[in-house]
Structures are given as structure tokens and as C-alpha cells.
Design a protein around this motif. Structure first.
Motif, PDB file in Angstrom:
ATOM      1  N   ASN A  43       0.810  -1.223   0.000  1.00 39.01           N
ATOM      2  CA  ASN A  43       0.000   0.000   0.000  1.00 39.01           C
ATOM      3  C   ASN A  43       0.847   1.279   0.000  1.00 39.01           C
ATOM      4  OD1 ASN A  43      -2.479  -1.324  -0.024  1.00 39.01           O
ATOM      5  ND2 ASN A  43      -2.477  -1.532   2.200  1.00 39.01           N
ATOM      6  N   TYR A  44       2.142   1.159   0.216  1.00 37.14           N
ATOM      7  CA  TYR A  44       3.003   2.339   0.322  1.00 37.14           C
ATOM      8  C   TYR A  44       3.368   2.976  -1.019  1.00 37.14           C
ATOM      9  CZ  TYR A  44       3.400   1.313   5.236  1.00 37.14           C
ATOM     10  OH  TYR A  44       3.110   1.094   6.551  1.00 37.14           O
ATOM     11  N   PRO A  45       3.615   2.203  -2.073  1.00 39.01           N
ATOM     12  CA  PRO A  45       4.041   2.845  -3.329  1.00 39.01           C
ATOM     13  C   PRO A  45       3.062   3.879  -3.870  1.00 39.01           C
ATOM     14  CG  PRO A  45       4.517   0.510  -3.430  1.00 39.01           C
ATOM     15  CD  PRO A  45       3.715   0.742  -2.178  1.00 39.01           C
ATOM     16  N   LYS A  46       1.778   3.702  -3.668  1.00 39.25           N
ATOM     17  CA  LYS A  46       0.808   4.649  -4.224  1.00 39.25           C
ATOM     18  C   LYS A  46       1.029   6.056  -3.667  1.00 39.25           C
ATOM     19  CE  LYS A  46      -2.625   6.006  -6.684  1.00 39.25           C
ATOM     20  NZ  LYS A  46      -2.284   6.454  -8.021  1.00 39.25           N
ATOM     21  N   SER A  47       1.192   6.156  -2.357  1.00 41.85           N
ATOM     22  CA  SER A  47       1.396   7.473  -1.764  1.00 41.85           C
ATOM     23  C   SER A  47       2.703   8.093  -2.254  1.00 41.85           C
ATOM     24  CB  SER A  47       1.368   7.409  -0.240  1.00 41.85           C
ATOM     25  OG  SER A  47       2.382   6.564   0.256  1.00 41.85           O
ATOM     26  N   ILE A  48       3.730   7.285  -2.387  1.00 39.11           N
ATOM     27  CA  ILE A  48       5.026   7.790  -2.821  1.00 39.11           C
ATOM     28  C   ILE A  48       4.968   8.210  -4.294  1.00 39.11           C
ATOM     29  CG2 ILE A  48       7.456   7.195  -3.152  1.00 39.11           C
ATOM     30  CD1 ILE A  48       7.007   5.209  -0.714  1.00 39.11           C
ATOM     31  N   CYS A  49       4.380   7.357  -5.126  1.00 43.92           N
ATOM     32  CA  CYS A  49       4.276   7.672  -6.560  1.00 43.92           C
ATOM     33  C   CYS A  49       3.407   8.902  -6.798  1.00 43.92           C
ATOM     34  CB  CYS A  49       3.752   6.468  -7.330  1.00 43.92           C
ATOM     35  SG  CYS A  49       4.925   5.084  -7.356  1.00 43.92           S
ATOM     36  N   ASP A  50       2.349   9.079  -6.022  1.00 41.43           N
ATOM     37  CA  ASP A  50       1.528  10.288  -6.134  1.00 41.43           C
ATOM     38  C   ASP A  50       2.339  11.530  -5.778  1.00 41.43           C
ATOM     39  OD1 ASP A  50      -0.681   8.848  -6.944  1.00 41.43           O
ATOM     40  OD2 ASP A  50      -1.708   8.943  -5.018  1.00 41.43           O
ATOM     41  N   GLY A  51       3.192  11.417  -4.765  1.00 36.60           N
ATOM     42  CA  GLY A  51       4.058  12.537  -4.386  1.00 36.60           C
ATOM     43  C   GLY A  51       5.086  12.854  -5.460  1.00 36.60           C
ATOM     44  N   ILE A  52       5.621  11.811  -6.104  1.00 37.46           N
ATOM     45  CA  ILE A  52       6.580  12.029  -7.194  1.00 37.46           C
ATOM     46  C   ILE A  52       5.903  12.792  -8.327  1.00 37.46           C
ATOM     47  CG2 ILE A  52       7.991  10.891  -8.955  1.00 37.46           C
ATOM     48  CD1 ILE A  52       8.415   8.580  -6.910  1.00 37.46           C
ATOM     49  N   GLU A  53       4.686  12.375  -8.687  1.00 36.93           N
ATOM     50  CA  GLU A  53       3.950  13.068  -9.751  1.00 36.93           C
ATOM     51  C   GLU A  53       3.650  14.512  -9.354  1.00 36.93           C
ATOM     52  OE1 GLU A  53      -0.390  12.940 -11.911  1.00 36.93           O
ATOM     53  OE2 GLU A  53       0.478  11.031 -11.286  1.00 36.93           O
ATOM     54  N   LYS A  54       3.236  14.715  -8.112  1.00 34.48           N
ATOM     55  CA  LYS A  54       2.886  16.056  -7.637  1.00 34.48           C
ATOM     56  C   LYS A  54       4.084  17.003  -7.681  1.00 34.48           C
ATOM     57  CE  LYS A  54      -0.439  16.661  -4.587  1.00 34.48           C
ATOM     58  NZ  LYS A  54      -1.207  16.722  -3.333  1.00 34.48           N
ATOM     59  N   SER A  55       5.295  16.460  -7.590  1.00 36.64           N
ATOM     60  CA  SER A  55       6.495  17.300  -7.622  1.00 36.64           C
ATOM     61  C   SER A  55       6.725  17.933  -8.983  1.00 36.64           C
ATOM     62  CB  SER A  55       7.731  16.470  -7.250  1.00 36.64           C
ATOM     63  OG  SER A  55       8.116  15.626  -8.333  1.00 36.64           O
ATOM     64  N   GLY A  56       6.149  17.344 -10.030  1.00 32.35           N
ATOM     65  CA  GLY A  56       6.350  17.857 -11.379  1.00 32.35           C
ATOM     66  C   GLY A  56       7.549  17.259 -12.089  1.00 32.35           C
ATOM     67  N   ILE A  57       8.274  16.362 -11.414  1.00 34.08           N
ATOM     68  CA  ILE A  57       9.443  15.744 -12.033  1.00 34.08           C
ATOM     69  C   ILE A  57       9.033  14.796 -13.170  1.00 34.08           C
ATOM     70  CG2 ILE A  57       9.611  13.773 -10.448  1.00 34.08           C
ATOM     71  CD1 ILE A  57      12.610  14.141 -10.420  1.00 34.08           C
ATOM     72  N   ILE A  58       7.788  14.295 -13.107  1.00 34.13           N
ATOM     73  CA  ILE A  58       7.195  13.489 -14.168  1.00 34.13           C
ATOM     74  C   ILE A  58       5.806  14.042 -14.458  1.00 34.13           C
ATOM     75  CG2 ILE A  58       8.469  11.355 -13.649  1.00 34.13           C
ATOM     76  CD1 ILE A  58       5.940  10.401 -12.131  1.00 34.13           C
ATOM     77  N   LYS A  59       5.245  13.675 -15.608  1.00 33.43           N
ATOM     78  CA  LYS A  59       3.900  14.148 -15.952  1.00 33.43           C
ATOM     79  C   LYS A  59       2.826  13.272 -15.339  1.00 33.43           C
ATOM     80  CE  LYS A  59       5.284  16.335 -20.232  1.00 33.43           C
ATOM     81  NZ  LYS A  59       5.328  16.262 -21.677  1.00 33.43           N
ATOM     82  N   ASN A  60       3.085  11.966 -15.265  1.00 32.27           N
ATOM     83  CA  ASN A  60       2.074  11.025 -14.794  1.00 32.27           C
ATOM     84  C   ASN A  60       2.770   9.856 -14.114  1.00 32.27           C
ATOM     85  OD1 ASN A  60       0.098   8.802 -14.845  1.00 32.27           O
ATOM     86  ND2 ASN A  60      -1.125  10.228 -16.055  1.00 32.27           N
ATOM     87  N   ASP A  61       2.215   9.388 -12.996  1.00 29.13           N
ATOM     88  CA  ASP A  61       2.885   8.288 -12.302  1.00 29.13           C
ATOM     89  C   ASP A  61       2.801   6.959 -13.061  1.00 29.13           C
ATOM     90  OD1 ASP A  61       0.261   7.636 -11.673  1.00 29.13           O
ATOM     91  OD2 ASP A  61       0.542   7.747  -9.503  1.00 29.13           O
ATOM     92  N   LYS A  62       2.081   6.934 -14.182  1.00 26.96           N
ATOM     93  CA  LYS A  62       2.110   5.748 -15.048  1.00 26.96           C
ATOM     94  C   LYS A  62       3.484   5.553 -15.679  1.00 26.96           C
ATOM     95  CE  LYS A  62      -2.760   5.967 -16.313  1.00 26.96           C
ATOM     96  NZ  LYS A  62      -3.712   6.157 -17.417  1.00 26.96           N
TER      97      LYS A  62
END
Length: 135
Positions: free
Chosen positions: A78-97
């Protein structure tokens, strides 16, 4: 290659979801559930502090190393979702896909719980793994 460290105990998204009568999950913006949104924002903030380069394009090989203060970590998946959402929110990527594959490792570090994120552009790196029988 980009390596980002997020201090503190990882937070799972599943602990903060609420469900309506139709079984659809949603994240409230107030109350104890707002801690999840704050965690996403914290991840984005640390990424923006530690990486000032361009946005990453294409697929990103992602390694998540979760360091917990003790063995009470709940469902690790259950942890990767929160982390991947944060990575996307940073703007370093366009989409966590873009974050695929995602390799997940867990450790115990009583003194320094944290999340270490490693990002590798698939166009520049390849991933391989080997499983060997012990004994």
C-alpha cells in the motif's frame, strides 16, 4: 539517475481512504485523512529541494527503499501509491504511469526511518534481476 531521500516513517495511502455507499474510495481534505495529502506534498517538496533538473520523459525505472522504525509496517504493497503520487505532484514526471517497473524493498532502521527513491530513465538504463536458490 536521481536519488531522493524523504525523512520519516513512510505513510500508506490505504489508511486514509474513505468509501461511499457504492464502494468508491475518496480522500477527504480535512481531518485525520488530510495527513495523506500533507505526506504527498512533503514528498513533492523534498524532491523539488533535492532535484532541480528537467522533467523526466518516458518510462522510469523506480526503486523504492522503505526504512521503518520497527516491524509494524502493515501491508507493504500500500506504500508505493502514496510515494508515486508525491513524485507526480512534484512535477518531475507528468504522470505516475511513467514509473515502471517499480521495485520495492523494506528495511528496519530504528534511528532513521525514511524513504529512498531512485529514478532511472529507461532510455538510458536497463533493469535486470537474478533469483538464485540458497543452499
Amino acid at each position: 539517475m536521481i536519488i531522493i531521500t524523504i525523512p520519516g516513517r513512510p505513510i500508506s495511502k490505504s489508511n486514509f481512504k474513505l468509501y461511499n455507499i457504492h464502494g468508491q474510495a475518496w480522500m477527504p481534505k480535512q481531518g485525520k485523512h488530510s495527513k495523506y495529502i500533507a505526506y504527498e506534498n512533503m514528498i513533492a517538496g523534498y524532491i523539488n529541494q533535492q532535484y532541480q533538473g528537467p522533467s523526466l520523459e518516458g518510462d522510469i525505472i523506480t526503486i523504492l527503499k522503505l526504512y521503518f522504525p520497527n516491524k509494524r509496517m502493515g501491508d507493504l504493497h500500500n506504500y508505493p501509491k502514496s510515494i508515486c503520487d508525491g513524485i507526480e505532484k512534484s512535477g518531475i514526471i507528468k504522470n505516475d504511469k511513467q514509473l515502471k517497473p517499480v521495485l520495492l524493498f523494506d528495511y528496519i532502521d530504528k534511528e532513521n526511518p525514511r524513504v529512498e527513491i531512485e529514478l532511472y530513465e529507461s532510455s538510458k538504463y536497463k533493469v535486470s534481476y537474478k533469483i538464485e536458490k540458497t543452499g
